[in-house]
Enzyme design. Structure first.
Site, PDB file in Angstrom:
ATOM      1  N   ASP A  96       0.987  -1.704   0.088  1.00  0.00           N
ATOM      2  CA  ASP A  96       0.356  -0.165  -0.218  1.00  0.00           C
ATOM      3  C   ASP A  96       1.334   1.514  -0.100  1.00  0.00           C
ATOM      4  O   ASP A  96       1.495   1.330   0.927  1.00  0.00           O
ATOM      5  CB  ASP A  96      -0.997  -0.139   1.639  1.00  0.00           C
ATOM      6  CG  ASP A  96      -1.858   1.224   0.854  1.00  0.00           C
ATOM      7  OD1 ASP A  96      -1.765   2.519   0.702  1.00  0.00           O
ATOM      8  OD2 ASP A  96      -3.338   0.972   1.782  1.00  0.00           O
TER       9      ASP A  96
ATOM     10  N   ASP B 147       2.555  13.468 -21.388  1.00  0.00           N
ATOM     11  CA  ASP B 147       1.276  14.107 -22.431  1.00  0.00           C
ATOM     12  C   ASP B 147       1.316  13.006 -23.567  1.00  0.00           C
ATOM     13  O   ASP B 147       1.493  13.197 -24.277  1.00  0.00           O
ATOM     14  CB  ASP B 147       1.574  15.847 -23.069  1.00  0.00           C
ATOM     15  CG  ASP B 147       0.698  16.143 -23.210  1.00  0.00           C
ATOM     16  OD1 ASP B 147      -0.610  15.555 -24.124  1.00  0.00           O
ATOM     17  OD2 ASP B 147      -0.138  17.290 -23.323  1.00  0.00           O
ATOM     18  N   HIS B 148       0.193  12.245 -23.325  1.00  0.00           N
ATOM     19  CA  HIS B 148       0.087  11.113 -25.015  1.00  0.00           C
ATOM     20  C   HIS B 148      -0.049  11.775 -25.979  1.00  0.00           C
ATOM     21  O   HIS B 148       1.089  11.382 -27.181  1.00  0.00           O
ATOM     22  CB  HIS B 148      -0.992  10.508 -24.142  1.00  0.00           C
ATOM     23  CG  HIS B 148      -1.214  10.075 -23.148  1.00  0.00           C
ATOM     24  ND1 HIS B 148      -2.182  10.648 -22.412  1.00  0.00           N
ATOM     25  CD2 HIS B 148      -0.707   9.361 -22.564  1.00  0.00           C
ATOM     26  CE1 HIS B 148      -2.056  10.513 -20.842  1.00  0.00           C
ATOM     27  NE2 HIS B 148      -1.268   8.951 -21.249  1.00  0.00           N
TER      28      HIS B 148
ATOM     29  N   HIS C  93      -2.693  19.257 -23.595  1.00  0.00           N
ATOM     30  CA  HIS C  93      -2.409  17.911 -25.383  1.00  0.00           C
ATOM     31  C   HIS C  93      -3.075  19.592 -26.485  1.00  0.00           C
ATOM     32  O   HIS C  93      -2.308  19.762 -27.178  1.00  0.00           O
ATOM     33  CB  HIS C  93      -4.257  17.252 -25.637  1.00  0.00           C
ATOM     34  CG  HIS C  93      -3.662  15.865 -24.657  1.00  0.00           C
ATOM     35  ND1 HIS C  93      -2.582  15.470 -23.885  1.00  0.00           N
ATOM     36  CD2 HIS C  93      -4.811  15.294 -23.967  1.00  0.00           C
ATOM     37  CE1 HIS C  93      -3.010  14.697 -23.358  1.00  0.00           C
ATOM     38  NE2 HIS C  93      -3.865  14.320 -23.256  1.00  0.00           N
TER      39      HIS C  93
HETATM   40  P1  NAP Z   1      -6.659   1.930 -12.202  1.00  0.00           P
HETATM   41  O1  NAP Z   1      -7.658   0.849 -13.602  1.00  0.00           O
HETATM   42  O2  NAP Z   1      -8.064   2.504 -11.664  1.00  0.00           O
HETATM   43  O3  NAP Z   1      -5.718   1.769 -11.147  1.00  0.00           O
HETATM   44  C1  NAP Z   1      -4.863   2.035  -9.965  1.00  0.00           C
HETATM   45  C2  NAP Z   1      -3.991   1.377  -9.235  1.00  0.00           C
HETATM   46  O4  NAP Z   1      -3.620   1.650  -8.885  1.00  0.00           O
HETATM   47  C3  NAP Z   1      -4.316  -0.372  -9.214  1.00  0.00           C
HETATM   48  O5  NAP Z   1      -3.167  -1.411  -9.788  1.00  0.00           O
HETATM   49  C4  NAP Z   1      -4.735  -0.633  -8.017  1.00  0.00           C
HETATM   50  O6  NAP Z   1      -4.544  -2.102  -7.917  1.00  0.00           O
HETATM   51  C5  NAP Z   1      -3.597   0.329  -7.207  1.00  0.00           C
HETATM   52  N1  NAP Z   1      -3.706   1.377  -6.604  1.00  0.00           N
HETATM   53  C6  NAP Z   1      -4.556   1.795  -5.913  1.00  0.00           C
HETATM   54  N2  NAP Z   1      -4.668   2.235  -4.989  1.00  0.00           N
HETATM   55  C7  NAP Z   1      -3.308   1.703  -4.196  1.00  0.00           C
HETATM   56  C8  NAP Z   1      -1.891   1.877  -3.198  1.00  0.00           C
HETATM   57  N3  NAP Z   1      -3.021   2.599  -2.053  1.00  0.00           N
HETATM   58  N4  NAP Z   1      -1.212   1.212  -3.243  1.00  0.00           N
HETATM   59  C9  NAP Z   1      -0.745   0.777  -3.950  1.00  0.00           C
HETATM   60  N5  NAP Z   1      -1.611   0.485  -5.270  1.00  0.00           N
HETATM   61  C10 NAP Z   1      -2.996   1.205  -5.317  1.00  0.00           C
HETATM   62  O7  NAP Z   1      -6.274   3.473 -13.377  1.00  0.00           O
HETATM   63  P2  NAP Z   1      -5.437   3.144 -14.502  1.00  0.00           P
HETATM   64  O8  NAP Z   1      -6.800   3.584 -15.351  1.00  0.00           O
HETATM   65  O9  NAP Z   1      -5.122   2.522 -14.689  1.00  0.00           O
HETATM   66  O10 NAP Z   1      -4.794   4.816 -14.664  1.00  0.00           O
HETATM   67  C11 NAP Z   1      -3.896   5.276 -13.885  1.00  0.00           C
HETATM   68  C12 NAP Z   1      -3.094   5.928 -14.170  1.00  0.00           C
HETATM   69  O11 NAP Z   1      -2.539   6.428 -15.420  1.00  0.00           O
HETATM   70  C13 NAP Z   1      -4.062   7.803 -13.426  1.00  0.00           C
HETATM   71  O12 NAP Z   1      -3.130   9.008 -13.082  1.00  0.00           O
HETATM   72  C14 NAP Z   1      -4.635   8.109 -14.240  1.00  0.00           C
HETATM   73  O13 NAP Z   1      -5.543   8.961 -15.364  1.00  0.00           O
HETATM   74  C15 NAP Z   1      -3.639   7.456 -15.835  1.00  0.00           C
HETATM   75  N6  NAP Z   1      -4.048   7.281 -17.157  1.00  0.00           N
HETATM   76  C16 NAP Z   1      -4.751   6.382 -17.960  1.00  0.00           C
HETATM   77  C17 NAP Z   1      -4.901   5.969 -18.579  1.00  0.00           C
HETATM   78  C18 NAP Z   1      -5.711   4.753 -19.034  1.00  0.00           C
HETATM   79  O14 NAP Z   1      -6.063   4.754 -20.152  1.00  0.00           O
HETATM   80  N7  NAP Z   1      -6.275   3.763 -18.168  1.00  0.00           N
HETATM   81  C19 NAP Z   1      -4.933   6.879 -20.070  1.00  0.00           C
HETATM   82  C20 NAP Z   1      -4.093   8.312 -19.312  1.00  0.00           C
HETATM   83  C21 NAP Z   1      -3.715   8.411 -17.851  1.00  0.00           C
HETATM   84  P3  NAP Z   1      -4.904  -2.105  -6.381  1.00  0.00           P
HETATM   85  O15 NAP Z   1      -6.600  -2.326  -6.464  1.00  0.00           O
HETATM   86  O16 NAP Z   1      -5.141  -4.040  -6.661  1.00  0.00           O
HETATM   87  O17 NAP Z   1      -4.122  -1.550  -5.341  1.00  0.00           O
END
Ligand code: NAP
Length: 496
Positions: free
Chosen positions: A88, A180-181, A243
Site C-alpha cells: 500500500d 502528455d500522450h 494536449h
Molecule cells: P486503475 O485501473 O484504477 O488502476 C489503479 C492502480 O492503482 C491499480 O493497480 C490499483 O491496484 C493500484 N492502487 C490503488 N490504490 C493503491 C494503493 N493505496 N497502494 C498501492 N496501489 C494502489 O487506474 P488506471 O486507469 O490504470 O490509471 C492510472 C493512472 O494513469 C491515472 O493517473 C490515470 O489518470 C492515468 N491514465 C490512465 C489511462 C488509461 O488508459 N487507463 C490513460 C491516461 C492516463 P490495487 O487495487 O490492487 O491496489
C-alpha cells in the site's frame, strides 16, 4: 555495438487498466524489437495479494489480448523479468521490502542501479509515493533515477505547483518525465519536421501567408465510467491545458537552434509566454463551452444523466476557443481550438489555412475561392494532405480543388508505433523532448485557470447545448463567423 539501456522499472499501479492495456504490451514490443534486452526488470506494485506466477500470467493475458501472433518462447522469457510486490503506497513500512527486492533484481539482471519509477496510479498518490521513495532510500542508487508521471498534473496552477514541489523534493527537474500522450504521437512529432525541413512551408509559416490555424480533437464517446473524475475536470482541464496547448506551441514555435530537449522546450515556453492574456470580457467572447445532450434518436444519454455526474452539472464537455499569440510572427493570426466528447467523429486534425491570393483570375463554381489548406492528420489516420487548385479538365478558365495525400501508416506498411512504446523508450534513454517541462505546465495552467475561474463563477444557462453526434454548439460556429472564417469539415477530411 551501442549498449541498450539497462533499467529496473518499478511500476506503481501494476494491476490497473493503464498497465494492462498499454504498458505491458508496449514493453513487450520493445523487447521483441530488441530495444530492451535481457538487462531489464520490472517490479509491479499494487495492494492486492498476487504471487509472481499469478502476476506473470496476468501480464501474458494482457499482452495476448492486445497483440496478435505472440510467440510462446518470446512471452515466456519476457515475463521472467517481472516480479510482484504487494504494497500500500501510503504505508511507509512496505518501502523497505521494496528496496530489498529492487537491490536483488538489480544484481540478478545487472541493471547498474538504474531505476525508473512509473506512477500509473491516481494523481493523489503522486506526492506521497515520491516522498517515500526518497525517505526510504529507493532513490539512493548508483545509477540514474527517473520518475514518470501520468496526467493529470494538478487541477490548476496552485495544486500543480504543490505537487511539483513534492516531487522536486525527491527528483531534479531533469529526472521528471511528465507524460502528455499527444507528444508521443507520430504526427505530433512530425509537426516540427514538416515545418523545419520543407522549404515549401517554413517561409510561409507566419502572419503574412497564414490566415488562421484550426486544431480539432473530437471524440465520439461520452464520459463512460469517468463521470466522477470528469465532472470536476471538464474538457478545458482534461484536454486544453495539456494536449491542445502543446500542439499550439509546436505549431507556433520559432525554429530551435538545435534539436536538443532544452532548445525545443525553451522555444515552446516562449510561445506559451506569448499567449494573449484576455480580459474577462474577452474570455466570454472568445471561449465557448458546451455540454452534450441526448442524440437525435434518443439512444444516448445526456451528460447530466451519466453515472456520477451532478444532475445540474455546470461542467463543459466541449470547448472552443480563439487563441492569439502576441509575437512578431503570429500577430493577427487566430489559432482556433475545439475539443469535445460525443461529437460526430473521432478525430484529431490540424488545418493550416493559407491566405487567399490577391486576385482570382479563374471562375470557380459557387464563386468560392478554395484556399490552400495543409491538413495534418494526427489520429486515427496519420498523414498530411495539401489542398490545391488545378485546371478543370476540358475547361479553360475553371479550376477544381485537389488533394495531395501522404499517409504515414500506408508508407510504413505497418501500424505506427504505440505512443507509450516510444515514450517508455525515450525515458530509458534519458530523452525528455516529448515530455512536458514544469515551466510549460505552469504557463498552461495559468492560461487555463483564468478561463475556468470565470466559467466556475457563472452558470451556463444554455446547458446542455449540443446534440450528441454533432460537431458542437452553434456558438462555436459563430465564433469563427465573426472573423469571416468557418470550421473546416475535418470529419470529411479523411486520407483517401
Ligand atoms: P486503475 O485501473 O484504477 O488502476 C489503479 C492502480 O492503482 C491499480 O493497480 C490499483 O491496484 C493500484 N492502487 C490503488 N490504490 C493503491 C494503493 N493505496 N497502494 C498501492 N496501489 C494502489 O487506474 P488506471 O486507469 O490504470 O490509471 C492510472 C493512472 O494513469 C491515472 O493517473 C490515470 O489518470 C492515468 N491514465 C490512465 C489511462 C488509461 O488508459 N487507463 C490513460 C491516461 C492516463 P490495487 O487495487 O490492487 O491496489
Amino acid at each position: 555495438m551501442k549498449k541498450r539501456p539497462a533499467s529496473l522499472l518499478i511500476l506503481f499501479g501494476a494491476t490497473g487498466d493503464l498497465a494492462n492495456r498499454k504498458l505491458y504490451p508496449s514493453l513487450y514490443r520493445l523487447y521483441t524489437k530488441g530495444k530492451i534486452t535481457e538487462n531489464f526488470a520490472v517490479i509491479g506494485v499494487a495492494r492486492r495479494e498476487l504471487t509472481d506466477e499469478q502476476y506473470q500470467l496476468n501480464i501474458k493475458q494482457s499482452i495476448v489480448s492486445e497483440i496478435n501472433n505472440v510467440k510462446d518462447c518470446d512471452i515466456n522469457s519476457f515475463v521472467t523479468h517481472f516480479k510482484y510486490h504487494s504494497h500500500d503506497v501510503s504505508d511507509s513500512a512496505s518501502y523497505a521490502e521494496l528496496k530489498k527486492l529492487a537491490e536483488q533484481m538489480d544484481q540478478t539482471f545487472e541493471l547498474e542501479g538504474n531505476r525508473l519509477f512509473y506512477l500509473a496510479m491516481a494523481p493523489e498518490f503522486f506526492g506521497i509515493i515520491t516522498q517515500f521513495l526518497k525517505s526510504e532510500g529507493l532513490t539512493d542508487t548508483a545509477g540514474y533515477k527517473r520518475v514518470i508521471i501520468e496526467k493529470p498534473f494538478g487541477h490548476n496552477f496552485e495544486t500543480a505547483k504543490k505537487l511539483n514541489d513534492m516531487i522536486r523534493s525527491a527528483f531534479e527537474e531533469e529526472e521528471i518525465y511528465r507524460i502528455d500522450h499527444y507528444l508521443g504521437k507520430e504526427m505530433v512529432q512530425n509537426i516540427e519536421v514538416i515545418r523545419f525541413s520543407n522549404a515549401l512551408f517554413e517561409p510561409l509559416w507566419n502572419n503574412r501567408y497564414i490566415s488562421n490555424i484550426q486544431i480539432t480533437s473530437s471524440e465520439t464517446l461520452g464520459v463512460e465510467e469517468r463521470g466522477r473524475y470528469y465532472d470536476k475536470s471538464g474538457a478545458l482541464r482534461d484536454m486544453v491545458q495539456n494536449h491542445m496547448l502543446q500542439m499550439v506551441a509546436l505549431l507556433a514555435m520559432e525554429p530551435p537552434i538545435s534539436l536538443t530537449t532544452e532548445e525545443i522546450r525553451s522555444e515552446k515556453v516562449r510561445v506559451l509566454r506569448s499567449l494573449r492574456k484576455y480580459t474577462d470580457k474577452e474570455i466570454q467572447q472568445y471561449f465557448i463551452r458546451g455540454q452534450y445532450d441526448r442524440d437525435e434518436e434518443n439512444l444516448l444519454s445526456a451528460y447530466r444523466d451519466e453515472p456520477m455526474v451532478e444532475k445540474d452539472s455546470n461542467t463543459g464537455t466541449y470547448v472552443a476557443g480563439k487563441i492569439m499569440i502576441d509575437n512578431f510572427r503570429w500577430a493577427g493570426v487566430p489559432f482556433y481550438i475545439r475539443t469535445g466528447k460525443r461529437m460526430s467523429a473521432k478525430s484529431t486534425k490540424i488545418v493550416v489555412q493559407f491566405k487567399d491570393i490577391p486576385m482570382n483570375l479563374y471562375y470557380q463554381p459557387k464563386e468560392v475561392l478554395n484556399p490552400n489548406l495543409l491538413v495534418i492528420h494526427i489520429q486515427p489516420d496519420e498523414g498530411i494532405t495539401l489542398h490545391l487548385n488545378v485546371k478543370k479538365s476540358g475547361q479553360k478558365e475553371e479550376t477544381k480543388p485537389i488533394h495531395l495525400h501522404f499517409s504515414n501508416s500506408n508508407v510504413n506498411g505497418i501500424n505506427t508505433p504505440e505512443a507509450y512504446e516510444m515514450l517508455i523508450y525515450d525515458v530509458m534513454r534519458g530523452d525528455a523532448t516529448n515530455f512536458t517541462h514544469w515551466e510549460e505546465v505552469a504557463l498552461s495552467w495559468k492560461f487555463v485557470d483564468r478561463i475556468s475561474q470565470i466559467w466556475e463563477n457563472t452558470r451556463e444557462q444554455d446547458f446542455p447545448n449540443y446534440v450528441s453526434g454533432s460537431m458542437g454548439p452553434k456558438k462555436a460556429d459563430e465564433l469563427l463567423e465573426r472573423d469571416n472564417h468557418i470550421w473546416w469539415p475535418i470529419e470529411q477530411f479523411e486520407i483517401e
